[in-house]
Design a protein around this motif. Structure first.
Motif, mmCIF file in Angstrom:
data_model
loop_
_atom_site.group_PDB
_atom_site.id
_atom_site.type_symbol
_atom_site.label_atom_id
_atom_site.label_comp_id
_atom_site.label_asym_id
_atom_site.label_seq_id
_atom_site.Cartn_x
_atom_site.Cartn_y
_atom_site.Cartn_z
ATOM 1 N N ILE A 99 20.959 -1.371 -43.849
ATOM 2 C CA ILE A 99 19.814 -0.974 -43.021
ATOM 3 C C ILE A 99 20.345 -0.569 -41.653
ATOM 4 C CG2 ILE A 99 17.625 -1.704 -42.023
ATOM 5 C CD1 ILE A 99 17.376 -3.778 -44.213
ATOM 6 N N ASN A 100 20.004 0.640 -41.210
ATOM 7 C CA ASN A 100 20.526 1.119 -39.926
ATOM 8 C C ASN A 100 19.511 1.050 -38.799
ATOM 9 O OD1 ASN A 100 18.937 3.629 -39.995
ATOM 10 N ND2 ASN A 100 20.385 4.299 -41.570
ATOM 11 N N ASP A 101 18.214 0.860 -39.125
ATOM 12 C CA ASP A 101 17.229 0.808 -38.039
ATOM 13 C C ASP A 101 15.924 0.215 -38.552
ATOM 14 O OD1 ASP A 101 16.266 1.084 -35.507
ATOM 15 O OD2 ASP A 101 15.960 3.260 -35.607
ATOM 16 N N VAL A 102 15.275 -0.584 -37.688
ATOM 17 C CA VAL A 102 13.945 -1.122 -37.946
ATOM 18 C C VAL A 102 13.198 -1.089 -36.615
ATOM 19 C CG1 VAL A 102 12.613 -3.154 -38.533
ATOM 20 C CG2 VAL A 102 14.607 -2.581 -39.882
ATOM 21 N N PHE A 103 11.993 -0.495 -36.576
ATOM 22 C CA PHE A 103 11.268 -0.413 -35.307
ATOM 23 C C PHE A 103 9.766 -0.303 -35.576
ATOM 24 C CE2 PHE A 103 12.611 3.781 -36.674
ATOM 25 C CZ PHE A 103 11.460 4.547 -36.581
ATOM 26 N N PRO A 104 8.937 -0.842 -34.639
ATOM 27 C CA PRO A 104 7.480 -0.730 -34.799
ATOM 28 C C PRO A 104 7.025 0.714 -34.652
ATOM 29 C CG PRO A 104 8.074 -2.433 -33.201
ATOM 30 C CD PRO A 104 9.302 -1.627 -33.463
ATOM 31 N N VAL A 105 6.139 1.138 -35.536
ATOM 32 C CA VAL A 105 5.533 2.459 -35.441
ATOM 33 C C VAL A 105 4.198 2.358 -34.731
ATOM 34 C CG1 VAL A 105 4.618 4.404 -36.762
ATOM 35 C CG2 VAL A 105 6.714 3.268 -37.497
ATOM 36 N N SER A 106 3.488 1.257 -34.961
ATOM 37 C CA SER A 106 2.205 0.991 -34.327
ATOM 38 C C SER A 106 2.079 -0.512 -34.174
ATOM 39 C CB SER A 106 1.056 1.540 -35.183
ATOM 40 O OG SER A 106 0.962 0.801 -36.395
ATOM 41 N N ALA A 107 0.910 -0.952 -33.720
ATOM 42 C CA ALA A 107 0.694 -2.388 -33.545
ATOM 43 C C ALA A 107 0.632 -3.127 -34.861
ATOM 44 C CB ALA A 107 -0.605 -2.623 -32.758
ATOM 45 N N ARG A 108 0.560 -2.400 -35.978
ATOM 46 C CA ARG A 108 0.414 -3.064 -37.277
ATOM 47 C C ARG A 108 1.378 -2.546 -38.331
ATOM 48 N NH1 ARG A 108 -3.985 -6.509 -38.055
ATOM 49 N NH2 ARG A 108 -4.704 -7.158 -36.000
ATOM 50 N N SER A 109 2.393 -1.762 -37.946
ATOM 51 C CA SER A 109 3.304 -1.219 -38.961
ATOM 52 C C SER A 109 4.717 -1.129 -38.400
ATOM 53 C CB SER A 109 2.835 0.151 -39.443
ATOM 54 O OG SER A 109 2.828 1.081 -38.376
ATOM 55 N N ILE A 110 5.707 -1.163 -39.336
ATOM 56 C CA ILE A 110 7.125 -1.128 -38.984
ATOM 57 C C ILE A 110 7.826 -0.141 -39.900
ATOM 58 C CG2 ILE A 110 9.276 -2.464 -39.054
ATOM 59 C CD1 ILE A 110 7.706 -4.891 -38.128
ATOM 60 N N GLN A 111 8.736 0.642 -39.322
ATOM 61 C CA GLN A 111 9.539 1.597 -40.071
ATOM 62 C C GLN A 111 10.915 1.000 -40.350
ATOM 63 O OE1 GLN A 111 8.619 4.784 -41.099
ATOM 64 N NE2 GLN A 111 10.564 4.905 -42.186
ATOM 65 N N ILE A 112 11.364 1.097 -41.626
ATOM 66 C CA ILE A 112 12.698 0.637 -42.010
ATOM 67 C C ILE A 112 13.484 1.842 -42.509
ATOM 68 C CG2 ILE A 112 14.022 -0.967 -43.442
ATOM 69 C CD1 ILE A 112 10.414 -1.547 -43.515
ATOM 70 N N ASN A 113 14.699 2.035 -41.990
ATOM 71 C CA ASN A 113 15.581 3.117 -42.424
ATOM 72 C C ASN A 113 16.898 2.526 -42.908
ATOM 73 O OD1 ASN A 113 13.668 5.026 -41.573
ATOM 74 N ND2 ASN A 113 14.579 5.185 -39.534
ATOM 75 N N TRP A 114 17.453 3.108 -43.968
ATOM 76 C CA TRP A 114 18.751 2.657 -44.443
ATOM 77 C C TRP A 114 19.625 3.851 -44.818
ATOM 78 C CZ3 TRP A 114 14.139 1.751 -46.960
ATOM 79 C CH2 TRP A 114 13.968 2.314 -48.230
#
Length: 955
Positions: A410-425
């Motif tokens: 996994i190279n990145d994890v960050f909030p997209v909104s107050a209720r969701s998170i983006q995971i990239n690998w």
């Protein structure tokens, strides 16, 4: 190697006598087939073409060639083999034996199961455990099965890399392994079968090698170490065949058969897709030789793309000082990137033999089941100054190598909104042709564990939850908790596992852990703790934090809140507004905290009463207790947006009553549980104060959990109490059966009265039961509930449970009739069930009435002859509990003019329009009828009634 010349001279003499007696060709009754097997290999990816290989062993001295056998392809095709089709390989170390091989390609026309078999006369003579040793007349038959199914992919049978003939020494431990390898990575299992002489026909008078009769004339009857009895077994996983030990008799042959079954994992279930039968021979000789000793590596795992190198991988020595040779067999040597071992070819070594191993793996070697390397060690026992070679002894050992997929990154994890998170690998390093997807795992707060060797996938007890599976081409994922939204203020951590396609299957090592925190732009629940346990007046304390990350100026403070309660752990069950105001805590009262949990949600409103957002759901902690004979096991659950499984506060506290003798009702801390190591479970076996639990005492418990959002802005630990749960120790003695079961509603004659004012289509019946709760004192204290059993017929074996109750009464609702029988049982706190009570039955009150006049003149009134029904206002004449009606009409001369039988779409009401069976309109007049009416009743005397009467057909 010495040969028993006398024995073969006698054999040839016997065969010549048979030739003279029967004027038969020598080849018909000659002795030759000792062992064999069939394997099947798919050789064309585009057609259903398979290579079928038969491997057998024969006596080279018999003068009989393999051939004139029947090969059956299992699809109706049969061929007769000829000797020229077989490839013969002499065995220099055993002059009187030859290995023969026959290969042929065959194309099947359709998918399906196919049993391929080979049958030929004759087995070699003197096989001791077949037909009393007179085995020369017994045919040799082996078969294999393969499933051709395009939906399951390519399939070949297991390939057997070690020959089906071996030597043993009397009174010595013997081991054999077939060296089975499956190219598709299917799982294999092994089990014994009886050798066959034809399809579905076993050889006659077969004696298993674990049968005491086999040893009757050859004492001592024991193992190599002198203990009894001998052991003969087949390991169902490794295929190791062990005989400890054969009888010590020179030059005796024994045959044994087993099948290697092939299993493919399909949608999580294993199905059998074929098998290979090995009919092998063990030749036992006398010798004082000792078996060589073999040492191999421990089973291991290796990450695909790395090299496994061991120098040496296996070593061997011989107790007699003889030279030894190590051989290696198995799947790693049969693939496109084969493993290598040296020396190869194997050589005799002394005093220590060594074998080196090296395998450069790749992603196509990944599979769930381990690769097996079978090591075989043999000795070369020369005696008398090297002039005599004794029978060689061998040993087998299996080394399991599991090739595991590398971990995703996994190279990145960050909030997209107050209720969701983006995971990239990152792009996965293995080809997506073998990857079926990526498991996405999530937990609240970090657990920075590192998986151990061979700990593939997500290990248990980590607190991670599988939330989804991304497809093999994806490298990113948006987590919004399936549209429900993530919890404000929570720190979420993620890991990924690659999953590989069947049939190889398997999971990779788990990825690195990456975490991020969701902004707290909504209220954050921090407490749902039970204050008072009661079925009606329970209390729960609920607390929350204001939205400390909310900066949107369109929602100005101060804030107001609405707190909603729901029944159960999650969802929208029983939504109730329990508080509205500007406080951030509330004590919810007047609820049943004894029998169920509750969960809560907070809605946020700004100073202008505009709706802003909601918190996540959070439930109370619910405690269950499971009774044992001398211990009580606690298990607790909570559905909350924080984590109750954290390293910083791993201990949950256990409180119990009956500790302080001066205050037995007081709940006292008796222990703590490290839930990160032991889960949400605790067993109380009376270790506190070394005071065993007593079965006559009811013990009550409360658990305090500790949790965290993993967010430094939210104080921790979050402490919450469960409800108080109580239980006795279990026992094995059932309670006394209940007494005097009765049906209270509708005494005799009241059925008709009840139905008098009910419409004809009434179907909302019920039965009210009651029984005497006054059992003997020792039984009454032990009853926890009652089971109610019902049967429509009352016949034995037809009763089933329809309800449970804690009270000595029960109403059976939503019935379509009254008729039926009941009994009840008592159940104690340990789940023991009593004998049945008395059986009581309630019957229906059937009714059926036909009119005397009808006028089929088409005026829309009284046009058909039918039983009284809802067309009339007098419900007292409604047909009740009628099953079927057979109706016949006769004219005044006694001739039958109309017949009718209800059923399917034909009503029990008859609805006769005044026409004959042929459709002729009957003349007005008086007609006579007979109606056979069958009712749904228990009383046999009331099941059928004959009605005779007349009807006047008017114009």
């Amino acid at each position: 190697m010495s040969i028993n010349i006398d024995r073969y001279a006698k054999l040839i003499s016997s065969l010549l006598m048979l030739v003279l007696m029967f004027f038969a060709d020598f080849s018909v009754m000659a002795t030759h087939i000792r062992a064999g097997q069939i394997t099947v290999e798919r050789i064309s990816p585009s057609s259903l073409t398979y290579r079928i290989t038969f491997v057998g062993f024969r006596d080279s001295e018999s003068g009989v060639e393999f051939g004139n056998g029947i090969l059956n392809f299992g699809d109706g095709t049969i061929i007769e083999t000829v000797p020229s089709q077989f490839i013969v390989q002499p065995l220099p170390q055993v002059p009187f034996l030859q290995k023969v091989t026959f290969e042929i390609d065959h194309t099947y026309q359709a998918p399906g199961f196919y049993n391929i078999s080979y049958t030929e006369q004759n087995r070699n003579n003197f096989i001791r455990n077949i037909n009393g040793g007179n085995s020369v007349e017994i045919p040799f038959h082996v078969e294999s099965q393969i499933l051709i199914d395009p939906f399951l992919g390519v399939n070949s049978t297991p390939q057997l890399l070690i020959d089906p003939l071996d030597f043993a020494t009397g009174d010595k431990f013997f081991i054999h392994n077939p060296g089975a390898f499956d190219a598709e990575g299917d799982s294999l299992s092994y089990k014994f079968v009886i050798p066959k002489q034809g399809t579905g026909t076993n050889v006659p008078n077969y004696i298993g090698l674990d049968n005491p009769d086999l040893y009757a004339n050859f004492p001592p009857y024991d193992k190599e170490d002198g203990t009894s009895p001998p052991e003969f077994s087949l390991d169902p996983i490794t295929g190791d065949l062990v005989w400890d030990a054969p009888p010590n008799v020179d030059e005796f042959e024994y045959n044994v058969a087993f099948i290697i079954e092939e299993w493919r994992k399909v949608n999580g279930e294993y199905i059998r897709i074929g098998f290979v039968t090995r009919d092998m021979q063990i030749i036992v000789r006398e010798s004082d030789n000792e078996r060589p000793e073999l040492i191999i590596p421990e089973d291991t795992c290796i990450t695909a793309g790395t090299t496994l190198s061991l120098n040496p991988a296996a070593t061997a020595t011989d107790p007699d000082g003889d030279s030894v040779k190590i051989e290696a067999f198995g799947g790693p040597f049969e693939i496109s990137n084969p493993a290598e071992y040296s020396p190869n070819p194997p050589v005799w070594q002394a005093p220590v033999a060594e074998l080196d191993f090296e395998w450069s793996t790749n992603c196509f070697n990944i599979r769930e089941s381990p690769w097996q390397v079978v090591f075989k060690v043999s000795d070369r026992p020369f005696r008398n100054g090297g002039s005599t070679l004794l029978p060689s002894l061998v040993d087998f050992k299996t080394w399991n190598i599991t090739v595991v997929g590398p971990p995703p990154n996994i190279n990145d994890v960050f909030p997209v909104s107050a209720r969701s998170i983006q995971i990239n690998w990152d792009d996965y390093e293995c080809d997506n042709r073998i990857v079926s997807g990526f498991q996405i795992w999530r937990r609240v707060d970090s657990n920075p564990f590192e998986p151990g060797s061979c700990d593939v996938g997500m290990p248990e007890g980590t607190g991670y939850e599988l939330i989804d599976v991304a497809n093999e081409n994806e490298t990113d994922y948006l987590d919004d908790d399936n549209g429900l939204g993530l919890s404000p203020g929570a720190k979420y951590c993620y890991r990924i596992v690659a999953v590989f396609r069947d049939p190889q299957g398997g999971e990779s090592y788990v990825s690195n852990e990456v975490c991020t925190t969701v902004l707290a732009e909504a209220p954050v629940l921090t407490e749902v703790s039970v204050l008072e346990t009661d079925p009606a007046n329970g209390e729960i304390s609920v607390e929350w934090l204001p939205p400390f990350d909310l900066t949107d100026p369109s929602f100005p403070p101060p804030y107001n809140y609405k707190l909603y309660r729901h029944s159960g752990f999650n969802g929208g069950n029983g939504r109730t507004l329990v508080y509205e105001g500007d406080q951030t805590s509330f004590v919810d009262t007047g609820i049943d905290t004894e029998n169920q949990p509750y969960h809560y949600q907070v809605e946020l409103y700004d100073s202008n009463d505009n709706f802003v957002d909601t918190s996540s759901y959070a439930s109370s902690v619910y405690l269950d207790i499971f009774s044992g004979l001398d211990q009580l096991t606690l298990s607790w659950t909570a559905d909350v947006p924080w984590s109750n499984l954290i390293d910083t506060f791993p201990y949950h506290r256990i409180y119990r009553n009956n500790v302080d003798p001066n205050n037995p009702d007081q709940l006292v801390l008796i222990d703590s549980v490290n839930v990160t190591a032991n889960g949400f479970n605790y067993t109380d076996s009376g270790e506190f104060n070394n005071t065993p639990l007593v079965d006559s005492i009811e013990y009550c418990y409360v658990v305090r959990t500790a949790g965290s959002y993993g967010n430094s802005d939210i104080p921790e630990p979050l402490l919450n109490f469960s409800q108080e749960a109580c239980s006795f120790l279990s026992d094995s003695i059932p309670p006394c059966p209940p007494l005097e079961l009765t049906i209270n509603n509708l005494e005799v004659g009241e059925c008709e009265d009840f139905l008098f004012n009910q419409p004809c289509d009434f179907s909302n019946y019920f039965n009210e039961l009651s029984w005497d709760p006054e059992l003997e004192e020792e039984c009454a204290e032990d009853v926890r509930l009652y089971n109610v059993y019902f049967s429509k017929s009352g016949d034995e074996g037809t009763f089933s449970i329809v309800g449970t109750t804690r009270e000595p009464n029960f109403t059976h609702l939503d019935l379509d009739e009254f008729a039926g029988c009941y009994y009840i049982t008592a159940v104690d706190r340990s789940g023991n069930e009593s004998e049945p009570s008395n059986v009581v039955c309630r019957d229906n009150c059937p009714y059926y009435e036909l009119p005397n006049v009808f006028t089929p003149n088409g005026d829309g009134f009284n046009d058909t002859f039918e039983a009284y029904s809802n067309q009339q206002s007098d419900f007292s004449k409604c047909p009740r509990f009628v099953e079927s009606v057979d109706f016949k009409v006769f004219n005044s001369h006694g001739k039958e003019v109309f017949t009718y039988a209800s059923g399917n779409e034909k009503s029990i009401l008859i609805n006769w329009n005044g026409e004959s069976n042929s459709g002729q309109v009957l003349n007005p007049g008086v007609y006579y009828y007979i109606a056979i009416v069958r009712f749904r009743v228990l009383d046999p005397a009331k099941k059928e009634r004959e009605y005779k009467g007349w009807v006047h057909l008017l114009e």
